[in-house]
Scaffold this motif. Structure first.
Motif: not given
Length: 242
Positions: A131, A135, A143
């Motif tokens: 993650n 990001s 995403k």
């Protein structure tokens, strides 16, 4: 026995998976194929394991290129582009593009006669903060696709995406200058794995092909080349290097 010459047609891509395991004798032979700069780089590795893998990977690249150009592997000289992508420094009878990636116990080599090529190989056994990387380095489109996944799908989906993103940017020869959050790849299980969009180069999806590669168990791989999507490319996948 001298290995047979490799002949590349304009519509061909050749790919090799190469094991980075070998005996001390094989390693000594491989080391002798490298030039002084490569030998110096190999010596900088702290762990023997990493040094030996570097030696086998770069010797394999020289052996493959030598079979195309019909020269001795140690005679090859390389230069690097502005973003660090290597190319052959000496003049050749015809264009020749190549790329090398290695991860854990395998290397992947890609060759194309006329089209800039990039390959990437990743080992799924390494620890990754999925993650956090998504990001920071995935595009908005990617995403959104990631958010639709179940956590159990993260490991497989991440390496599908990452190899495709890396292969594309390596085909461009752009390195970090082409920020990864600005382009999007298809990493859905049923998708074709192609380039969806590139905010920095809107025409890129029509100018670059991007494809997954069937890799050894525990690995993911992809190749990309700057060749229009409309051109049918013949892909030869070599499981071993002889």
């Amino acid at each position: 026995m001298t290995p047979p010459r490799i002949v590349l047609a304009s519509d061909e891509v050749h790919l090799w998976f190469v094991s980075l395991q070998g005996s001390a004798e094989q390693r000594a032979i491989a080391h002798a194929l490298l030039d002084e700069a490569e030998q110096t780089q190999a010596a900088r590795f702290h762990f023997d394991r990493d040094r030996f893998r570097f030696i086998f990977a770069h010797a394999a690249l020289r052996r493959v290129l030598a079979r195309v150009l019909e020269v001795a592997p140690p005679s090859l000289r390389f230069t690097k582009g502005p973003a660090g992508k290597p190319s052959i420094a000496s003049a050749t009878p015809a264009p020749l593009h190549f790329n090398l990636s290695h991860a854990h116990e395998y290397a992947l080599i890609g060759l194309s006669r006329d089209y800039p090529i990039g390959v990437d190989l990743e080992w799924s056994g390494r620890d990754v903060e999925y993650n956090d990387i998504v990001s920071r380095f995935f595009s908005t489109i990617e995403k959104q696709a990631w958010a639709a996944l179940a956590p159990s799908e993260f490991p497989t989906a991440f390496f599908r995406a990452w190899t495709r993103k890396e292969a594309y940017v390596k085909a461009r020869g752009a390195g970090l200058g082409h920020a990864s959050e600005n382009y999007s790849v298809d990493f859905s299980p049923a998708g074709a794995g192609g380039l969806i969009a590139d905010e920095l180069d809107p025409t890129a999806p029509d100018r670059f092909q991007l494809h997954p590669i069937v890799a050894p168990d525990g690995y993911n791989a992809a190749w990309s080349a700057e060749v229009t999507r409309a051109k049918a490319m013949r892909v030869t996948l070599h499981k071993t290097l002889i």
